[in-house]
Design an enzyme around this catalytic site. Structure first.
Site, PDB file in Angstrom:
ATOM      1  N   ASP A  44      -2.534  -2.066  10.160  1.00  0.00           N
ATOM      2  CA  ASP A  44      -2.662  -2.158   9.009  1.00  0.00           C
ATOM      3  C   ASP A  44      -3.660  -2.999   8.052  1.00  0.00           C
ATOM      4  OD1 ASP A  44      -1.833   0.456   9.482  1.00  0.00           O
ATOM      5  OD2 ASP A  44       0.089  -0.115   7.945  1.00  0.00           O
ATOM      6  N   GLN A  80      10.077  -1.959   6.838  1.00  0.00           N
ATOM      7  CA  GLN A  80      10.452  -0.805   7.617  1.00  0.00           C
ATOM      8  C   GLN A  80      10.520   0.107   6.693  1.00  0.00           C
ATOM      9  OE1 GLN A  80      14.098  -1.425   9.962  1.00  0.00           O
ATOM     10  NE2 GLN A  80      12.312  -1.459  11.513  1.00  0.00           N
ATOM     11  N   ALA A  81       9.288  -0.217   5.021  1.00  0.00           N
ATOM     12  CA  ALA A  81       9.342   1.254   5.057  1.00  0.00           C
ATOM     13  C   ALA A  81       7.710   1.870   3.967  1.00  0.00           C
ATOM     14  CB  ALA A  81       9.550   0.413   3.257  1.00  0.00           C
ATOM     15  N   GLY A  82       6.920   1.015   5.678  1.00  0.00           N
ATOM     16  CA  GLY A  82       5.762   2.042   5.088  1.00  0.00           C
ATOM     17  C   GLY A  82       5.036   2.113   3.795  1.00  0.00           C
ATOM     18  N   MET A  83       4.756   0.169   3.615  1.00  0.00           N
ATOM     19  CA  MET A  83       4.225   0.645   2.106  1.00  0.00           C
ATOM     20  C   MET A  83       3.590  -1.337   3.090  1.00  0.00           C
ATOM     21  SD  MET A  83       7.555   0.327  -0.114  1.00  0.00           S
ATOM     22  CE  MET A  83       6.502  -0.541  -1.873  1.00  0.00           C
ATOM     23  N   GLY A  84       3.405  -1.517   3.750  1.00  0.00           N
ATOM     24  CA  GLY A  84       2.278  -2.352   5.076  1.00  0.00           C
ATOM     25  C   GLY A  84       2.533  -3.800   4.418  1.00  0.00           C
ATOM     26  N   GLY A  85       4.090  -3.949   3.754  1.00  0.00           N
ATOM     27  CA  GLY A  85       4.480  -5.225   3.383  1.00  0.00           C
ATOM     28  C   GLY A  85       4.421  -6.601   4.705  1.00  0.00           C
ATOM     29  N   SER A  94       2.093  -6.588   6.872  1.00  0.00           N
ATOM     30  CA  SER A  94       1.246  -6.490   6.951  1.00  0.00           C
ATOM     31  C   SER A  94      -0.125  -6.952   6.331  1.00  0.00           C
ATOM     32  CB  SER A  94       0.101  -5.071   7.568  1.00  0.00           C
ATOM     33  OG  SER A  94       0.645  -4.354   8.210  1.00  0.00           O
ATOM     34  N   LYS A 121       0.696  -1.131   0.076  1.00  0.00           N
ATOM     35  CA  LYS A 121      -0.514  -0.146   0.406  1.00  0.00           C
ATOM     36  C   LYS A 121       1.126   1.281   0.465  1.00  0.00           C
ATOM     37  CE  LYS A 121       0.141   1.229   4.942  1.00  0.00           C
ATOM     38  NZ  LYS A 121       1.412   2.050   5.165  1.00  0.00           N
ATOM     39  N   PRO A 173       9.760  -4.601   0.484  1.00  0.00           N
ATOM     40  CA  PRO A 173      10.617  -3.936   1.746  1.00  0.00           C
ATOM     41  C   PRO A 173      10.141  -3.592   3.140  1.00  0.00           C
ATOM     42  CG  PRO A 173      11.058  -2.747  -0.526  1.00  0.00           C
ATOM     43  CD  PRO A 173       9.895  -3.376  -0.596  1.00  0.00           C
TER      44      PRO A 173
HETATM   45  O1  C5P Z   1      -0.520  -1.980  14.817  1.00  0.00           O
HETATM   46  P1  C5P Z   1       1.264  -2.152  15.251  1.00  0.00           P
HETATM   47  O2  C5P Z   1       1.543  -2.981  15.480  1.00  0.00           O
HETATM   48  O3  C5P Z   1       1.135  -2.260  13.326  1.00  0.00           O
HETATM   49  O4  C5P Z   1       1.764  -0.753  14.898  1.00  0.00           O
HETATM   50  C1  C5P Z   1       3.391  -0.516  15.303  1.00  0.00           C
HETATM   51  C2  C5P Z   1       3.559   0.736  16.298  1.00  0.00           C
HETATM   52  O5  C5P Z   1       3.538   2.044  15.615  1.00  0.00           O
HETATM   53  C3  C5P Z   1       2.569   0.302  17.715  1.00  0.00           C
HETATM   54  O6  C5P Z   1       2.891  -0.295  18.356  1.00  0.00           O
HETATM   55  C4  C5P Z   1       2.216   2.275  17.732  1.00  0.00           C
HETATM   56  O7  C5P Z   1       3.384   2.460  18.732  1.00  0.00           O
HETATM   57  C5  C5P Z   1       2.512   2.924  16.569  1.00  0.00           C
HETATM   58  N1  C5P Z   1       1.270   3.269  15.670  1.00  0.00           N
HETATM   59  C6  C5P Z   1       0.109   3.737  16.571  1.00  0.00           C
HETATM   60  N2  C5P Z   1      -1.049   4.428  16.300  1.00  0.00           N
HETATM   61  C7  C5P Z   1      -1.023   4.058  15.538  1.00  0.00           C
HETATM   62  C8  C5P Z   1      -0.983   2.328  14.525  1.00  0.00           C
HETATM   63  C9  C5P Z   1       0.573   2.317  14.969  1.00  0.00           C
HETATM   64  O8  C5P Z   1       0.539   4.780  17.204  1.00  0.00           O
HETATM   65  N3  C5P Z   1      -2.651   3.909  14.557  1.00  0.00           N
END
Ligand code: C5P
Length: 292
Positions: free
Chosen positions: A144, A104-109, A111, A18, A102
């Site tokens: 995500d 740690q990219a913010g691309m939701g891989g 998830s 994403k 990748p």
């Molecule tokens: O839910 P997920 O494990 O993907 O989130 C990783 C970390 O990102 C959470 O532990 C939290 O610190 C932060 N997060 C947040 N608010 C969100 C999504 C994620 O603070 N809506």
């Protein structure tokens, strides 16, 4: 990739990435999770999963990257165990991931892999959970994950669980991932993060013309990420040098830019520097597993 009764494996199950067209932080919950508003967009950068039935009930996992140490709490394994617990099945599976998005990219891989595992394992094990229960299970795996179960571009609120489908015009993007990744908790946890963006409305977003949709808003996580990862500036400059307006996706470190016309991608198969991953991606109207 479809299978019938008694199937023993599911091959080439696709889990797409994403991009967040924008991401605003509008508040924070007592448990530390952030309330956000965002549009999550599916793109055609996909992981391929292969799943084999195990009759001994075990869940095992492998990866095409042979020397990649799998974390003990691998999200696919957690998804599989959660589905086993929720359905009571005695079956297990081996999960193999091919061509990773990748990390740690913010691309939701991660998830997306987890959501695809939930859907594919339900098919492999021939178990069915009510949609609502599956969505709750997904949310426990990560904020995500519910989006990838929905299977369409979505206007997202809450911590990621309030989803409304949105229609986006078909579009293409340069997506650039620097060699360094970013930790989601570190970005969300920064004291410098702006957490009080004004709430926008889905109606306002839906009224935007195709030229404005990808310019709407900003990514509130980006300033914090840029301080931690100077590569982001390098990626944005690389895009600006090509007259493209770049933006970070999710909690980074990947950046992307909308390609306004056919010719814009004809900039050669270049990338900002060695170690970067760069590709032109297109929107996916629906998730490949949307009706699973
Ligand atoms: O839910 P997920 O494990 O993907 O989130 C990783 C970390 O990102 C959470 O532990 C939290 O610190 C932060 N997060 C947040 N608010 C969100 C999504 C994620 O603070 N809506």
């Amino acid at each position: 990739m479809a299978g019938g009764p008694g199937m023993k494996s599911l091959y080439d199950v696709l889990a797409p990435a994403k991009l967040n067209t924008f991401l605003h932080i509008v508040g924070r919950r007592a448990d530390g999770y952030h309330l956000l508003q965002s549009v999550f967009m599916l793109i055609d950068w996909c992981v391929t999963l292969h799943l084999e039935l195990r009759r001994d009930g075990q869940i095992s996992r492998s990866d095409e990257v042979a020397d990649l140490a799998l974390p003990a709490d691998d999200l696919c394994v957690r998804a599989a165990r959660a589905l086993q617990a929720a359905t009571g099945t005695k079956l297990g599976a081996h999960i193999h991931l091919h061509k990773r998005i990748p990390a740690q990219a913010g691309m939701g891989g991660g998830s997306s892999d987890a959501a695809a595992c939930l859907l594919a394992l339900a098919r492999l094990w021939q178990v069915k959970l009510p949609r609502k229960q599956l969505a709750e299970l997904a949310l426990q795996l990560g904020a995500d994950v519910p989006f990838f179960l929905l299977g369409r571009h979505a206007w997202v609120e809450g911590i990621g669980q309030e989803l409304q489908p949105v229609i986006l015009p078909p579009a293409r993007f340069w997506v650039l991932k620097p060699p360094v990744g970013l930790s989601t908790p570190a970005i969300f946890g920064s004291p410098e993060l702006k957490r009080d963006s004004e709430a926008a409305t889905i109606l306002g977003f839906a009224a935007l013309g195709p030229e404005q949709i990808f310019e709407f808003g900003r990514n509130d996580l980006q300033p914090v990420a840029q301080k931690l990862c100077p590569d982001i500036d390098q990626g944005l400059k690389w895009l600006a040098d090509r007259c493209l307006q770049g933006r970070m996706t999710g909690s980074g470190s990947a950046v992307f830019a909308h390609l306004p016309n056919e010719g814009a991608a004809n900039t050669g198969l270049s990338k900002p520097a060695d170690g970067w991953t760069a590709r032109v991606c297109s929107t996916l109207e629906v998730h490949p597993l949307a009706d699973w």
